[in-house]
Structures are given as structure tokens and as C-alpha cells.
Design an enzyme around this catalytic site. Sequence first.
Site, PDB file in Angstrom:
ATOM      1  N   ASP A 483       0.786  -1.228   0.037  1.00 46.78           N
ATOM      2  CA  ASP A 483      -0.144  -0.093  -0.060  1.00 46.78           C
ATOM      3  C   ASP A 483       0.854   1.334  -0.038  1.00 46.78           C
ATOM      4  O   ASP A 483       0.286   2.278  -0.208  1.00 46.78           O
ATOM      5  CB  ASP A 483      -0.846  -0.041   1.369  1.00 46.78           C
ATOM      6  CG  ASP A 483      -2.123  -0.737   1.120  1.00 46.78           C
ATOM      7  OD1 ASP A 483      -2.680  -0.925   0.147  1.00 46.78           O
ATOM      8  OD2 ASP A 483      -2.699  -1.042   2.346  1.00 46.78           O
TER       9      ASP A 483
HETATM   10  C1  GLC Z   1      -0.779   2.560   5.789  1.00 46.82           C
HETATM   11  C2  GLC Z   1      -0.096   1.176   6.391  1.00 46.82           C
HETATM   12  C3  GLC Z   1      -0.464   0.077   5.553  1.00 46.82           C
HETATM   13  C4  GLC Z   1      -2.068  -0.125   5.552  1.00 46.82           C
HETATM   14  C5  GLC Z   1      -2.625   1.288   4.915  1.00 46.82           C
HETATM   15  C6  GLC Z   1      -4.159   1.210   4.723  1.00 46.82           C
HETATM   16  O1  GLC Z   1      -0.260   2.621   4.509  1.00 46.82           O
HETATM   17  O2  GLC Z   1       1.188   1.412   6.483  1.00 46.82           O
HETATM   18  O3  GLC Z   1       0.134  -1.154   6.229  1.00 46.82           O
HETATM   19  O4  GLC Z   1      -2.084  -1.039   4.708  1.00 46.82           O
HETATM   20  O5  GLC Z   1      -2.432   2.274   5.716  1.00 46.82           O
HETATM   21  O6  GLC Z   1      -4.682   2.141   4.724  1.00 46.82           O
HETATM   22  C1  GLC Z   2      -1.905  -4.045   5.332  1.00 50.27           C
HETATM   23  C2  GLC Z   2      -3.122  -3.871   4.421  1.00 50.27           C
HETATM   24  C3  GLC Z   2      -2.619  -4.696   3.243  1.00 50.27           C
HETATM   25  C4  GLC Z   2      -1.639  -4.526   2.491  1.00 50.27           C
HETATM   26  C5  GLC Z   2      -0.458  -4.335   3.386  1.00 50.27           C
HETATM   27  C6  GLC Z   2       0.747  -3.777   2.824  1.00 50.27           C
HETATM   28  O1  GLC Z   2      -1.561  -5.211   5.738  1.00 50.27           O
HETATM   29  O2  GLC Z   2      -4.272  -4.490   4.985  1.00 50.27           O
HETATM   30  O3  GLC Z   2      -3.836  -4.733   2.163  1.00 50.27           O
HETATM   31  O4  GLC Z   2      -1.256  -5.177   1.309  1.00 50.27           O
HETATM   32  O5  GLC Z   2      -0.748  -3.549   4.738  1.00 50.27           O
HETATM   33  O6  GLC Z   2       0.952  -2.474   2.639  1.00 50.27           O
END
Ligand code: GLC
Ligand code: GLC
Length: 812
Positions: A483
Site C-alpha cells: 500500500d
Molecule cells: C498504511 C499502512 C499500511 C496499510 C494502509 C491502509 O499505509 O502502512 O500497512 O495497509 O495504511 O490504509
Molecule cells: C496492510 C493492508 C494490506 C497491504 C499491506 C501492505 O496489511 O491491509 O492490504 O497489502 O498492509 O501494505
Amino acid sequence: MKYGYFDDKNREYIINNPRTPWPWINYLGNEDFFSLISNSAGGYSFYKDAKFRRITRYRYNNVPMDSGGKYFYINDGESIWSPGWKPCKTELDSYECRHGINYTIIKGEKNGITARVLYFVPLKTWAEVQKLTLTNNSKKVIKLKVFSFTEWCLWNAASDMENFQRNFSTGEVEIEGSVIYHKTEYKERRDHYAYYSVNVPIQGYDTDRESFFGLYNGFDEPQVVAEGKPKNTEAHGWSPIASHFIEVELKPGESKDFIFVLGYVENKEDEKWESKNVINKKKAKETIAKFNTSAKVEAALADLRKYWDNLLSIYTVDSGDDRIDRMVNIWNQYQCMITFCFSRSASFFESGIGRGMGFRDSNQDLTGFVHQIPERARERIIDIASTQFPDGGCYHQYQPLNKRGNNDIGGGFNDDPLWLILGSVSYIKETGDFGILNEKVPFDNDVSVARSLFDHLTVSFDHVVNNLGPHGLPLIGRADWNDCLNLNCFSNDPDESFQTTENKTEGSKAESVMIAGLFVVYGRDYVELCKRLGKDAEAARAQKHVDTMVDVIKKYGWDGEWFIRAYDYYGRKIGSNDNEEAKIFIESQGWCTMAGIGKEEGLCTKALNAVKERLDSKYGIVLNNPAFTRYYIEYGEISSYPAGYKENAGVFCHNNPWIMIGETVVGNGDRAWDYYKKICPSYLEEISDLHKTEPYVYAQMVAGKDAFKPGEAKNSWLTGTASWNFYAVTQYMLGIRPEYDGLLIDPCIPTDWKGFKATRKFRGATYQIEVVNPDQKSKGIKEVTIDGMPYKSNLIPAFGDGKEHKVKVVIG
Ligand code: GLC
Ligand code: GLC
């Protein structure tokens, strides 16, 4: 240091010190009504959706941590105490919290009295049942004043925390007999209310928070409890609560049970009222009556246990190592159910208001759960696919209550569509139910444009094909699985979210090698599906795209010693030896080795060796190395995190199993299991002080080697780590893997294992599997017998005959 121990027979973790390094929680309920409960009874309840139907209030990030919950206060004349130590924090003579599978038992002892509270949500019930048992262990008669406590949330957990100019005027309750009803907004647009009952006559109550606590007191010193006298208040606005007052007298040796029910009711518009402004209590009373004796409660708990006996009998292993067995057989499977239910919505790190069900997350979650209740996975697949767009793109998330895509959370993550192939294929391999592919599934919830699920898979596949970048690699969009790798955001405004800020993909060259690997893995699955459906032309078309992608990865995705991670907006490499920081990333090593790309030429082995050398650490494999030490506007959120945390070189446990599976592809069982043990919670029990989160469930992230405190975990419970570890360990390491035509047994184990035993129920037959390893190998099949007869292959047929079959596999 340990704060408790595992009781595998009862499937419980028993905490014997209330001062855990962080609240250690459990989940009650597994369908509609849910509660989170900590080891000192903190937590809250909701119906289906933690944002829109929050039943009781909770304050995240409070001081002290974990304040507010389902409390009992006991005034014994000498002291005021709670069975869970908190909130009173009066020293107890003994304390114990048993977190079991969907139930929790908290027991405290003080001044000769034991107070034991059993908390659970009975199956098919919209209520949490609490059975309080008070026992007099002394030689004298003891009189107690007992107060229950819970605080109502004004339903929408988000506005409950901010719109006080309204909230302080809306609260309404009703009290009838021993039941306190919470009916805020029921008069207008709501069709639901909540209630809290007890099965004995009460000697008083309170429903106004300020009157109960005193305006300047905390949860630890309610004025009413200290005075030993309720005020019998009826809340009007401000903050409604529910507290029963019961006077109890116990003879020496005597025990008494009190059953509390905290429930939720929905009424049809024309059935809302009993009389003007008096709510219709019929359904509440029915539920209360179902649990009004100890015998009924114990029977409901026995049903819940039976339900789990069954679910947890589908896959069991006897590896000879308790720490592995208790994870595989109990806790990892339990966590998979919980992540299936909640995606990333409600934990002690996820506030229940920020996120709903993830398109990507839920498809992965169901992969670790589908063997338990395939029908629910089926329904979930359809729900998820229904939020997809006709071009294959997706809302990143949807709300569980209305099952509609939620635009607040952003979209345009170009990995999203592919996970639908994973989810669907996992379901079909488990069940053999190809029929799901014919289900008519809407796009963006619009039934007028419904097409078959198979068509959804086609547009998922094509979404990648139609969005290729200059090298022929998939364009990344807002980000891929990571993400935080936001290659098209260029955000310099601290007040905008990387997830939702403008996604500047126009003219962007940002490509993802990880999506490329993902595409090869699930593209092959798609091809295989097409073939099985007799769609040979489509299979051939898709195969061509997959083959091309393999070539493109070898050409533009290989850096010499490992797979590069991506290309940025300008077409420059990311995760290459040429980069100053973050020369290597885990995700592309995981996906490209799982896909076996360049295996013959030794690329997989090289990439995995690079992981070992550069990313491995004492506490797991970090995401990237070296960590980013400054903000790169062209990379986005990933470089916003301090080094060693989260996506910036944290041990992001979710992706460690990808490497474990990659290691099984090259047959390195020793390494795969070494990685497994590093993040396996039961292996970390002894270092709970450092690890901090529960030793019975995975956390999303453990601080990496560049962090201030390597080894410290955060974000336990709701993480794709649960399903991926279960998937990796059961299907690739123990190697018992559902395939379309049967159960494949292809283990990859440490060379010093002599073998293991496992039981797998699969499509109506039970397989008693014995794997032996006489030659101290990791992988390879020398011999297979089924029911004592030699068999030609390690793909064991789906007998579907309701019988037990003995399968013996010799590694060699
Ligand atoms: C932030 C976190 C990530 C998560 C995302 C969700 O980017 O680091 O882990 O998936 O928020 O909105
Ligand atoms: C969080 C989010 C997932 C994402 C991950 C890596 O766990 O839920 O959707 O892939 O962060 O950013």
C-alpha cells in the site's frame, strides 16, 4: 518472560499475570454479533459493522491503555475489586484469564471470594452472554455489593467520538425489571436497540455515567461503587451506561451464578413500539429467556465448543513439536476465522472505523479459511466480486453492513483484481464446486450488469493485460500489495492520505515487478481453469500473455542477483543494486520465486540467497534493505516510515510466507522452516516482554533490524499473515494441498525431521496421512501407498466416500 502458558487440550491460552506487556485480546462471536475482549475485560461489542453498529463504547489510545469494557465491580466491605484486576487494579489474591476459541474466562480471587466470569457469544445469537460465578471460599458468611458496567456507544463509532454538540443531547434509555435498554435514535431513523440484562431481581441500577462515576473519577473508582449504593438514574442525553446493582449473600462454600446478556435487536418499522415511546421488547426477552439458567448457558458453550471441535478437525498435524502443532491445529486456524470475519476492521490497532473489508485482503483471508466453512467463503467471493468494476478494477474496500464499495478509502491499486483469482481458485480446489463460476455477479453492485463469476475472473486477468507499462510490466496504479509504494502520488501535503490523494497515473511509467510475478502465478491458474471449462481458445490467449510476462520479467525484472521491485514514474529502477537505499525488496523475490521464474537458470536460488543475505534477521525477513532514511516524494508513504517500521524495512510478517513457499519451490526445507519459526508466535512466548503482542496470534509487523527496538511487534490479529502462514505451512511445507483432482501430498520439511502425521478431511473423505523421511531429505517422493496398496502418484484421489483412508508417503 512469559505471562501465561498454552493449554492445548482445552485450546486455551492461560494468562496468569494481568500486567501483560500490551492488552492481550480475544474475539467473541463469529457471524453477526462480535466482541473484542482483553485479558482484563476491556473491549467492546458491535453488530456486523464496527463503524456503523457499535454497541458499546471504547476509547482507543487512552490513558491508561485499554480503558472501558465489560466490567464487574465488587464491594466486599473491605475492598473494591474487579475479577480482571482492571479497572480497579486492587491487588488480587489470584488472577487468571483463559482466552479460548471464541470465549474468555476471567477469574479473580480476593478476601475469600472467587469471581469468575465466562464471556461468549452463543452460536446464531445477537448477544454476548456473561456468566458471573461468585464463590465463598471462606468459613464465614460474606455479603457483597456487585455492580455490572458497560457504556453504550451512540451507534456510529465515528460520530460518537466527535459530534458532541449533538451526542450529549440524544441519549435515551428504558429500564424494565432487570433489563436496561439503550434506545438512542430509535425514535427516528434506527430500527435497532441494545439491552443489558441479568437473570435475577436487581436492587438498583444506574444508566447515567456521570452519576455512576462522579464527574472527575475514572473507571477505577466509581463513586456509586465506593458508596455501595446505586443512584437509580435514568439517562437523558450525556453518556448513557448500563449498570445493575445486586446484593449477594454467600454462606461458607456457597456459589451463585448470575447471567448477564448484552444484546442487539432489530425491529420492523411497524413492530417498533409497544406503546407510545415504549420500545417493543419481545425479541430481547426471547433471547434473554434462552440463557436464563446456568444449564442453558453451559449447553450453549458446549455447542460452541462442538462447533469448533468440528472446524478444527479438518486439518490437524502431529509434527512432534508442540509449538508447531498448537499453531497449525488451533491458533493459526482460529486467527484465520477472525481475519475472515473482520478483514482489517476491528482490533486493538484497527479502530473499526477506518477500514471495511478489503478486496485484496479478504480474498487472501478466505484462502486460509475456506477449508473450515466453504459456504461462507463462497458467499464472500460473490460479495467481493459484486463490488468490482466492469473493466476489472475495484474499490479497494467495501462496508460489511451494506456490502457496497467504499470510495473513502481510495482505489486504483492494480494488484487488487488478481486476488479474486486466488480466492476463487482456492475455493474450487477445496470443494470441487466449479458451479460457482456460473453464478451471476453484478458489477459495482448493479444487478442489471451482472455477468458470471468466470467473466469477473476474465476482466481481472485482462485488467493487467490492458494496463501494461513501457517495459511490458504491469502498471502499478496507486500501489500494489504494498500500500505504501505510492509511485504516482507525489504528495507534499501532510494533511492528505497517501491512500486517497490524487493518483497521477497519466503519463506515468511506474511498473510493478511484484504484480508481474503475481500475474504469472494467478494467470496460470486462470489458464488451467479455462482448460477445465473447455475454453481452449481463451486458455491459449491467456497462456500467451503469461509466457510473455515471464520473458519480460527475466529481461527487465532481473537485476543480476535478485528481482528488482518496480520502475518509478520516470521509468527508473526501484529495488536494484543501482539504488542508494532499498536495493532489494522482499515482494518481488517472493512472487517471482513462487512463480518459479528462471528456476532452471538459477534465478530463484540466487534471489532466495540474496534474501537470506540481505533481508533475513533474527526476528524475521525485513521488507527492504537498506531501509529508507529520508522521504522520497516519488516513492510515497513507504519512505515516510522511520527505518525498520512497517513497510519501510519492518518484518512485515504477511510476506514472509511468500519466501517460505519460494524456498519449497527450490526444495530448501531447512530454510523454509527456519523462517517459519522466526515469526511463529508460539516460538516467541519466552520473549513476550520484547515481542509485546499475544504469543498465540501473528502480528502484522515486527520491528526490523534497522529499528530502535528490533523484535517488537505491532498490529496483532488482523493481518494477512494469518492466512498466508497457514497456507504456506499446511500446503507447501507440510505439503498437503487441495488440487482440482485430489489432495496432493508434496512436503518440504527440515532434513532432520523423521516425518510427521496429519489428518485432512477433504471433500467427504478423511485422509490419515503419514509422511516418513528415512533419507533425511527435504523434498521428493519415493513411494506412496493408499490403504496399504502402492499408488502411482502423490496426487491422492478425492474418494468422497465418507470413509477414512490411510496414506503413506516416503520422502526420498
Ligand atoms: C498504511 C499502512 C499500511 C496499510 C494502509 C491502509 O499505509 O502502512 O500497512 O495497509 O495504511 O490504509
Ligand atoms: C496492510 C493492508 C494490506 C497491504 C499491506 C501492505 O496489511 O491491509 O492490504 O497489502 O498492509 O501494505
